[in-house]
Design a protein around this motif. Structure first.
Motif, short mmCIF file in Angstrom:
data_model
loop_
_atom_site.label_atom_id
_atom_site.label_comp_id
_atom_site.label_asym_id
_atom_site.label_seq_id
_atom_site.Cartn_x
_atom_site.Cartn_y
_atom_site.Cartn_z
N LEU A 146 35.68 44.30 49.30
CA LEU A 146 35.88 43.36 48.35
C LEU A 146 37.24 42.87 48.55
CD1 LEU A 146 33.70 42.57 46.04
CD2 LEU A 146 35.25 43.95 44.52
N LEU A 151 38.26 38.43 42.17
CA LEU A 151 37.73 39.00 41.11
C LEU A 151 37.88 38.48 39.86
CD1 LEU A 151 35.33 41.16 40.46
CD2 LEU A 151 37.14 42.76 39.93
N SER A 369 29.37 39.37 43.25
CA SER A 369 30.52 39.82 43.90
C SER A 369 30.18 40.48 45.45
CB SER A 369 30.80 41.41 43.20
OG SER A 369 29.70 42.16 43.40
#
Length: 492
Positions: A146, A151, A369
């Motif tokens: 990630l 985010l 995500s």
């Protein structure tokens, strides 16, 4: 329970235009025009607008207004065997919402980077390497880690959509679009006002507008024009049906549809002038031909434009304006995509708006995500290709066949004309039953043939079959299962 309504005609039109005007207007339309004959492209484009865009918009406004429901209930009202199509359209909207929001997150990040031109001299290496973290072995099926710096902007983008859908049509969506859409138009006009006076800018605009009439006879150009109209107007995947379901009883359907389409296409023209003015200046400043600096899609928005911004006077002002315009266009469209899903779920499950918005946006944040991983942009590219080029166009085609050939089209024409200042006639019927259906058949069959004959983007057979065809098949199966379940509920 009384259905919500828009507070004003202006609010509805701005929301509809906000849905239609998205990131694609700013980067896709200019490149499509440039690649397909420049000024000559506007002839098939205007023809597509008159024979497909406006008729389809009138149809969806009419259906939404007449049946007062989202896509699944509306299509079930037309023919109970076709509720699956409504759910398929809702799933298209959900899939687009999950990845479209990521591009908004990029725009939010770049609006911040633009104050200092944090992307440096090599915007390509910055975007794919430092910003997205794409590795040599990244793939749609190998996402990697990630990218945590993405985010926060992703959460901000979802928060804007959540606020609008939670607050409802009048208090959320309408209010936000009354702010975002005028701001977006003002920003673009300010940028054009500055860019056209830069050396080389008029050469760039001339590149965009100069007609190459030899391409008028190329079927690919006509296909591109119709494809752009269907892509950009938000028809065929539950959005306009949902928005129109909240219209007051006395609403001028035909006028509203004309204004929405014309404002959207007008904005596309403005965006083209803005983008190619900047590219013309960039070409002169670097001593290159414009053909050597222009690129499409993500490359234009996040690679080419940052390079252009580096060269602009006052880049710390012009840069944030560019990316704020992208951000606002994206948010207004994303809100409408989320509303299409929310309306369908509320109609089906009887949930309250706050509960539906909370569940959908929470699930959406988790799913999206996946697209902020190292291989996220590759997954986005593959899913977007199959959703836009096959699922969306297929949905439009089946809807037109259902309404034009299995229903009494004259009833919908009478409904629209009863409420409108001017009437539609034979032109509308011919466009819905023949012109749009014929063009969509050509475009869709060509896209399916291409998708089968060559793996898009050079992705592996496994990735194309599972993340491309597999996802579409799963959506279709789920839609049919929901349809069958609804029939059983009615019988019991």
């Amino acid at each position: 329970m009384k259905r919500e309504q828009w507070g004003s005609r202006t609010g509805f039109i701005l929301a509809a235009v906000g849905s239609a005007v998205g990131l694609g207007n700013i980067w896709r339309f200019p490149y499509m025009a440039y690649e397909n004959g420049g000024g000559a492209f506007f002839i098939p484009y205007l023809f597509a607008m008159l024979t497909a865009g406006i008729p389809f918009m009138i149809l969806e406004f009419t259906l939404g207004h007449k049946y007062r429901s989202g896509a699944p209930k509306t299509l079930r009202a037309l023919n109970n065997k076709f509720e699956w199509l409504g759910w398929f359209q809702v799933m298209i909207s959900a899939m687009i919402a999950f990845y479209y929001v990521v591009v908004i997150a990029w725009a939010i990040s770049y609006a911040y980077f633009a104050f200092t031109q944090a992307w440096g001299e090599d915007s390509n290496a910055f975007f794919f390497g430092e910003f997205l973290g794409v590795a040599d072995d990244s793939a749609p099926s190998k996402l990697g880690s990630l990218q945590w710096h993405l985010l926060l902007p992703l959460c901000l983008a979802w928060a804007a959509t959540y606020f609008a859908t939670y607050r409802g049509v009048k208090g959320g969506i309408e209010r936000i679009n009354k702010i975002l859409m005028p701001l977006l138009f003002v920003m673009v006009l300010l940028l054009i006002g500055r860019i056209i006076f830069l050396p080389g800018a008029l050469n760039g605009i001339n590149w965009l507008l100069e007609p190459d009439f030899s391409k008028i006879w190329d079927l690919k150009v006509w296909s591109a024009a119709y494809g752009q109209i269907f892509f950009t107007l938000s028809v065929g995947f539950a959005i306009m049906l949902s928005y129109a379901s909240y219209l007051p009883e006395k609403s001028d359907i035909n006028n509203n549809a004309f204004m929405t389409v014309l404002m959207n296409c007008g904005f596309s023209m403005l965006a083209g002038i803005m983008i190619f003015g900047a590219l013309g200046y960039m070409a002169q400043a670097q001593g290159k031909d414009l053909t050597d600096v222009v690129s499409s899609g993500v490359g234009l928005a996040f690679v080419t434009l940052p390079t252009a911004i580096n060269l602009l006077p006052a880049p710390g002002i012009m840069g944030p304006l560019f990316f704020c315009a992208l951000m606002f266009a994206g948010i207004s469209s994303h809100i409408s995509i989320a509303e299409a899903v929310t309306t369908g779920l509320m109609d089906k499950l009887g949930w309250s708006r706050p509960k539906t918005a909370t569940v959908f946006c929470s699930v959406g944040l988790v799913v999206s995500s996946l697209y902020i991983t190292q291989g996220g942009i590759l997954l986005l590219d593959l899913v977007d290709y199959f959703i836009n080029n096959i699922a969306l166009l297929g949905s439009c085609l089946v809807e037109l066949l259902l309404v034009g050939w299995l229903c009494r089209l004259s009833d919908f024409k009478a409904h629209a004309n009863r409420l409108s200042e001017f009437s539609i006639g034979l032109w509308w019927t011919v466009c819905i039953k023949f012109v749009s259906v014929g063009i969509l058949l050509i475009i869709l069959s060509n896209n399916i043939k291409t998708a089968f004959s060559e793996n898009y983007g050079g992705y592996s057979n496994f990735e194309v079959n599972t993340l491309g065809w597999g996802v579409l098949a799963l959506m279709l199966v789920l839609a049919v299962v929901i349809n069958l379940n609804s029939k059983q509920e009615v019988r019991s």
